[in-house]
Motif scaffolding. Structure first.
Motif, PDB file in Angstrom:
ATOM      1  N   GLN A 119      -0.107  -0.788  -1.829  1.00 13.64           N
ATOM      2  CA  GLN A 119       0.579   0.117  -2.744  1.00 13.64           C
ATOM      3  C   GLN A 119      -0.339   0.533  -3.885  1.00 13.64           C
ATOM      4  O   GLN A 119      -1.126  -0.266  -4.389  1.00 13.64           O
ATOM      5  CB  GLN A 119       1.820  -0.551  -3.324  1.00 13.64           C
ATOM      6  CG  GLN A 119       2.844  -0.891  -2.269  1.00 13.64           C
ATOM      7  CD  GLN A 119       4.081  -1.552  -2.848  1.00 13.64           C
ATOM      8  OE1 GLN A 119       4.031  -2.197  -3.893  1.00 13.64           O
ATOM      9  NE2 GLN A 119       5.194  -1.397  -2.157  1.00 13.64           N
ATOM     10  N   TYR A 120      -0.185   1.802  -4.294  1.00 16.54           N
ATOM     11  CA  TYR A 120      -0.940   2.362  -5.398  1.00 16.54           C
ATOM     12  C   TYR A 120       0.052   2.957  -6.387  1.00 16.54           C
ATOM     13  O   TYR A 120       0.830   3.838  -6.033  1.00 16.54           O
ATOM     14  CB  TYR A 120      -1.906   3.442  -4.907  1.00 16.54           C
ATOM     15  CG  TYR A 120      -3.036   2.874  -4.078  1.00 16.54           C
ATOM     16  CD1 TYR A 120      -4.273   2.642  -4.639  1.00 16.54           C
ATOM     17  CD2 TYR A 120      -2.839   2.553  -2.737  1.00 16.54           C
ATOM     18  CE1 TYR A 120      -5.305   2.099  -3.893  1.00 16.54           C
ATOM     19  CE2 TYR A 120      -3.859   2.006  -1.979  1.00 16.54           C
ATOM     20  CZ  TYR A 120      -5.098   1.786  -2.566  1.00 16.54           C
ATOM     21  OH  TYR A 120      -6.114   1.243  -1.814  1.00 16.54           O
ATOM     22  N   GLN A 121       0.009   2.488  -7.621  1.00 16.66           N
ATOM     23  CA  GLN A 121       0.925   2.951  -8.658  1.00 16.66           C
ATOM     24  C   GLN A 121       0.374   4.231  -9.290  1.00 16.66           C
ATOM     25  O   GLN A 121      -0.716   4.239  -9.835  1.00 16.66           O
ATOM     26  CB  GLN A 121       1.085   1.876  -9.739  1.00 16.66           C
ATOM     27  CG  GLN A 121       1.977   2.292 -10.892  1.00 16.66           C
ATOM     28  CD  GLN A 121       3.420   2.484 -10.452  1.00 16.66           C
ATOM     29  OE1 GLN A 121       4.061   1.561  -9.976  1.00 16.66           O
ATOM     30  NE2 GLN A 121       3.914   3.700 -10.614  1.00 16.66           N
ATOM     31  N   LEU A 122       1.147   5.315  -9.180  1.00 20.16           N
ATOM     32  CA  LEU A 122       0.768   6.558  -9.846  1.00 20.16           C
ATOM     33  C   LEU A 122       1.186   6.484 -11.301  1.00 20.16           C
ATOM     34  O   LEU A 122       2.117   5.753 -11.661  1.00 20.16           O
ATOM     35  CB  LEU A 122       1.441   7.746  -9.160  1.00 20.16           C
ATOM     36  CG  LEU A 122       1.033   7.970  -7.701  1.00 20.16           C
ATOM     37  CD1 LEU A 122       1.876   9.073  -7.072  1.00 20.16           C
ATOM     38  CD2 LEU A 122      -0.443   8.305  -7.590  1.00 20.16           C
ATOM     39  N   THR A 123       0.507   7.222 -12.154  1.00 19.97           N
ATOM     40  CA  THR A 123       0.843   7.279 -13.572  1.00 19.97           C
ATOM     41  C   THR A 123       1.246   8.702 -13.926  1.00 19.97           C
ATOM     42  O   THR A 123       0.910   9.644 -13.209  1.00 19.97           O
ATOM     43  CB  THR A 123      -0.344   6.837 -14.442  1.00 19.97           C
ATOM     44  OG1 THR A 123      -1.487   7.618 -14.095  1.00 19.97           O
ATOM     45  CG2 THR A 123      -0.658   5.366 -14.242  1.00 19.97           C
ATOM     46  N   GLY A 124       1.969   8.856 -15.024  1.00 20.44           N
ATOM     47  CA  GLY A 124       2.417  10.171 -15.454  1.00 20.44           C
ATOM     48  C   GLY A 124       1.247  11.086 -15.730  1.00 20.44           C
ATOM     49  O   GLY A 124       0.187  10.669 -16.162  1.00 20.44           O
ATOM     50  N   GLY A 160       6.634   9.814 -17.954  1.00 20.55           N
ATOM     51  CA  GLY A 160       5.779  10.985 -18.123  1.00 20.55           C
ATOM     52  C   GLY A 160       6.038  12.027 -17.048  1.00 20.55           C
ATOM     53  O   GLY A 160       6.971  11.905 -16.255  1.00 20.55           O
ATOM     54  N   VAL A 161       5.193  13.030 -17.003  1.00 17.43           N
ATOM     55  CA  VAL A 161       5.323  14.090 -16.005  1.00 17.43           C
ATOM     56  C   VAL A 161       4.884  13.536 -14.654  1.00 17.43           C
ATOM     57  O   VAL A 161       3.797  12.974 -14.526  1.00 17.43           O
ATOM     58  CB  VAL A 161       4.459  15.313 -16.389  1.00 17.43           C
ATOM     59  CG1 VAL A 161       4.539  16.387 -15.321  1.00 17.43           C
ATOM     60  CG2 VAL A 161       4.884  15.865 -17.738  1.00 17.43           C
ATOM     61  N   ALA A 162       5.728  13.686 -13.651  1.00 20.77           N
ATOM     62  CA  ALA A 162       5.448  13.116 -12.332  1.00 20.77           C
ATOM     63  C   ALA A 162       4.396  13.927 -11.578  1.00 20.77           C
ATOM     64  O   ALA A 162       4.504  15.146 -11.483  1.00 20.77           O
ATOM     65  CB  ALA A 162       6.732  13.063 -11.514  1.00 20.77           C
ATOM     66  N   PRO A 163       3.367  13.257 -11.031  1.00 26.55           N
ATOM     67  CA  PRO A 163       2.401  13.944 -10.180  1.00 26.55           C
ATOM     68  C   PRO A 163       3.096  14.448  -8.909  1.00 26.55           C
ATOM     69  O   PRO A 163       4.169  13.956  -8.550  1.00 26.55           O
ATOM     70  CB  PRO A 163       1.376  12.865  -9.833  1.00 26.55           C
ATOM     71  CG  PRO A 163       1.652  11.722 -10.730  1.00 26.55           C
ATOM     72  CD  PRO A 163       3.059  11.851 -11.187  1.00 26.55           C
ATOM     73  N   THR A 164       2.474  15.376  -8.226  1.00 27.60           N
ATOM     74  CA  THR A 164       3.045  15.930  -7.000  1.00 27.60           C
ATOM     75  C   THR A 164       2.033  15.875  -5.855  1.00 27.60           C
ATOM     76  O   THR A 164       0.839  15.734  -6.084  1.00 27.60           O
ATOM     77  CB  THR A 164       3.470  17.393  -7.194  1.00 27.60           C
ATOM     78  OG1 THR A 164       2.319  18.159  -7.557  1.00 27.60           O
ATOM     79  CG2 THR A 164       4.542  17.530  -8.257  1.00 27.60           C
ATOM     80  N   ILE A 165       2.561  15.997  -4.646  1.00 26.49           N
ATOM     81  CA  ILE A 165       1.737  16.153  -3.451  1.00 26.49           C
ATOM     82  C   ILE A 165       2.316  17.333  -2.689  1.00 26.49           C
ATOM     83  O   ILE A 165       3.508  17.347  -2.367  1.00 26.49           O
ATOM     84  CB  ILE A 165       1.748  14.891  -2.569  1.00 26.49           C
ATOM     85  CG1 ILE A 165       1.212  13.698  -3.348  1.00 26.49           C
ATOM     86  CG2 ILE A 165       0.931  15.124  -1.301  1.00 26.49           C
ATOM     87  CD1 ILE A 165       1.333  12.377  -2.617  1.00 26.49           C
TER      88      ILE A 165
END
Length: 95
Positions: free
Chosen positions: A16-21, A46-51
């Motif tokens: 697992q890799y934790q994304l940050t805002g 924070g603002v959520a990253p997208t894919i």
């Protein structure tokens, strides 16, 4: 933990890799071998990253993924050339 604003994820081990805002759109994963499985965990704040679908990522039904708090998406790595990879969605969870 994936640094804020990163567009690339540095693969070190399956897991697992934790994304940050941050308003980043994730573009690729570097260092992942063929057939590796990894999960991206949504940003806790924070603002959520997208894919987006296309490029290196193949998303089910072409649906964009927004890494909101509590969400997760799992990919399997597929080598489609000598040094070219695709990341194929295996599952996603959005609370």
């Amino acid at each position: 933990m994936v640094p804020t604003g990163s567009t690339d994820i540095a693969f070190t081990t399956p897991g697992q890799y934790q994304l940050t805002g941050g308003a980043a759109a994730i573009a690729k994963v570097t260092g992942a071998p063929h057939d590796a499985v990894f999960t991206l965990l949504g940003a806790p704040s924070g603002v959520a990253p997208t894919i987006e679908t296309g490029g290196a990522f193949l998303l089910k039904q072409g649906k964009k993924f927004t890494a909101s708090p509590g969400s997760q998406i799992t990919f399997r790595t597929f080598a489609d050339g000598a040094s070219s990879f695709k990341y194929i969605e295996q599952s996603r969870y959005i609370p």
